[in-house]
Design a protein around this motif. Structure first.
Motif, PDB file in Angstrom:
ATOM      1  N   ILE A  91       8.602  34.957 -15.951  1.00 46.26           N
ATOM      2  CA  ILE A  91       8.019  36.280 -16.197  1.00 46.26           C
ATOM      3  C   ILE A  91       6.611  36.358 -15.611  1.00 46.26           C
ATOM      4  N   ILE A  92       5.842  35.284 -15.773  1.00 47.07           N
ATOM      5  CA  ILE A  92       4.493  35.250 -15.215  1.00 47.07           C
ATOM      6  C   ILE A  92       4.538  35.326 -13.690  1.00 47.07           C
ATOM      7  N   SER A  93       5.493  34.649 -13.083  1.00 45.40           N
ATOM      8  CA  SER A  93       5.579  34.686 -11.615  1.00 45.40           C
ATOM      9  C   SER A  93       5.921  36.096 -11.121  1.00 45.40           C
ATOM     10  N   GLU A  94       6.765  36.828 -11.860  1.00 44.00           N
ATOM     11  CA  GLU A  94       7.055  38.215 -11.491  1.00 44.00           C
ATOM     12  C   GLU A  94       5.798  39.070 -11.565  1.00 44.00           C
ATOM     13  N   ARG A  95       5.012  38.868 -12.604  1.00 47.27           N
ATOM     14  CA  ARG A  95       3.781  39.647 -12.748  1.00 47.27           C
ATOM     15  C   ARG A  95       2.763  39.263 -11.670  1.00 47.27           C
ATOM     16  N   LEU A  96       2.753  37.990 -11.272  1.00 46.77           N
ATOM     17  CA  LEU A  96       1.836  37.571 -10.223  1.00 46.77           C
ATOM     18  C   LEU A  96       2.223  38.167  -8.871  1.00 46.77           C
ATOM     19  N   HIS A  97       3.510  38.348  -8.633  1.00 42.67           N
ATOM     20  CA  HIS A  97       3.941  38.970  -7.377  1.00 42.67           C
ATOM     21  C   HIS A  97       3.488  40.425  -7.300  1.00 42.67           C
ATOM     22  N   SER A  98       3.315  41.082  -8.441  1.00 41.56           N
ATOM     23  CA  SER A  98       2.828  42.461  -8.411  1.00 41.56           C
ATOM     24  C   SER A  98       1.354  42.522  -8.009  1.00 41.56           C
ATOM     25  N   PHE A  99       0.621  41.404  -8.175  1.00 45.99           N
ATOM     26  CA  PHE A  99      -0.780  41.339  -7.747  1.00 45.99           C
ATOM     27  C   PHE A  99      -0.913  40.810  -6.315  1.00 45.99           C
ATOM     28  N   ASP A 100       0.199  40.550  -5.620  1.00 45.03           N
ATOM     29  CA  ASP A 100       0.208  39.986  -4.266  1.00 45.03           C
ATOM     30  C   ASP A 100      -0.528  38.652  -4.204  1.00 45.03           C
ATOM     31  N   THR A 101      -0.287  37.802  -5.184  1.00 45.37           N
ATOM     32  CA  THR A 101      -0.947  36.512  -5.248  1.00 45.37           C
ATOM     33  C   THR A 101      -0.139  35.484  -4.463  1.00 45.37           C
ATOM     34  N   LYS A 102      -0.832  34.727  -3.639  1.00 47.16           N
ATOM     35  CA  LYS A 102      -0.189  33.683  -2.844  1.00 47.16           C
ATOM     36  C   LYS A 102      -0.578  32.283  -3.320  1.00 47.16           C
ATOM     37  N   ARG A 103      -1.828  32.115  -3.733  1.00 46.38           N
ATOM     38  CA  ARG A 103      -2.315  30.788  -4.135  1.00 46.38           C
ATOM     39  C   ARG A 103      -2.646  30.783  -5.619  1.00 46.38           C
ATOM     40  N   ILE A 104      -2.295  29.689  -6.297  1.00 42.00           N
ATOM     41  CA  ILE A 104      -2.594  29.563  -7.727  1.00 42.00           C
ATOM     42  C   ILE A 104      -3.188  28.190  -8.013  1.00 42.00           C
ATOM     43  N   GLU A 105      -4.011  28.158  -9.046  1.00 38.14           N
ATOM     44  CA  GLU A 105      -4.517  26.909  -9.621  1.00 38.14           C
ATOM     45  C   GLU A 105      -3.914  26.798 -11.007  1.00 38.14           C
ATOM     46  N   ILE A 106      -3.334  25.650 -11.332  1.00 38.39           N
ATOM     47  CA  ILE A 106      -2.670  25.466 -12.618  1.00 38.39           C
ATOM     48  C   ILE A 106      -3.502  24.520 -13.466  1.00 38.39           C
ATOM     49  N   TYR A 107      -3.849  24.958 -14.680  1.00 38.33           N
ATOM     50  CA  TYR A 107      -4.553  24.144 -15.657  1.00 38.33           C
ATOM     51  C   TYR A 107      -3.637  23.982 -16.864  1.00 38.33           C
ATOM     52  N   ALA A 108      -3.161  22.761 -17.111  1.00 35.91           N
ATOM     53  CA  ALA A 108      -2.237  22.506 -18.211  1.00 35.91           C
ATOM     54  C   ALA A 108      -2.986  21.866 -19.364  1.00 35.91           C
TER      55      ALA A 108
END
Length: 151
Positions: A91-108
């Motif tokens: 679901i988060i990835s779908e929402r990120l595609h609406s922002f035209d995001t290509k690069r992400i930083e992941i903090y776990a």
């Protein structure tokens, strides 16, 4: 109670209502939903024993979107499962595609079972993972020892 009165509209009344609805101006913001373009997004995964929460921010720290396994529809002990975490990540990835995001930083962060599956789900999408960092807090020296017992 009495009889119910049924009001019949005449043709002129119907035409007047149609003209009123056509006369209302529609704002541009109501027609087109504007989303901002985010090149680099930070994805924070908080995996606890009871839930998995994923928050997405821009580089300034402004929250763009969030989702948790409870908000997706899982309840009880099912919220902490890896399957629920992968659904939240999709679901988060779908929402990120609406922002035209290509690069992400992941903090776990956290020790839950959903942490790894959420990371794998996000990495499996067509994002360029720039950074993968574990920010789980670790105690350095432990808690303060108790006072000495006096008998």
């Amino acid at each position: 109670m009495g009889k119910k009165k049924i009001v019949k509209q005449s043709i002129t009344d119907i035409l007047k209502e149609e003209q009123r609805s056509e006369a209302k101006p529609v704002k541009d913001s109501a027609r087109v939903k504007k989303t901002k373009h985010v090149d680099l997004a930070r994805v924070y995964i908080n995996a606890t024993y009871n839930n998995t929460i994923i928050t997405v921010t821009d580089s300034n720290g402004n929250v763009l979107c969030w989702a948790s396994s409870g908000s997706v529809g899982f309840s009880g002990p099912k919220k902490a499962t890896p399957f629920a975490a992968s659904k939240v990540a999709s679901i988060i990835s779908e929402r990120l595609h609406s922002f035209d995001t290509k690069r992400i930083e992941i903090y776990a962060k956290g020790v839950g079972t959903g942490r790894d599956s959420a990371i794998r789900s996000l990495a499996g999408e067509d994002f360029d993972v720039v950074l993968l960092k574990d920010v789980t807090p670790i105690p350095h020296n432990g808690p303060r020892p108790p006072k000495v017992r006096r008998v």
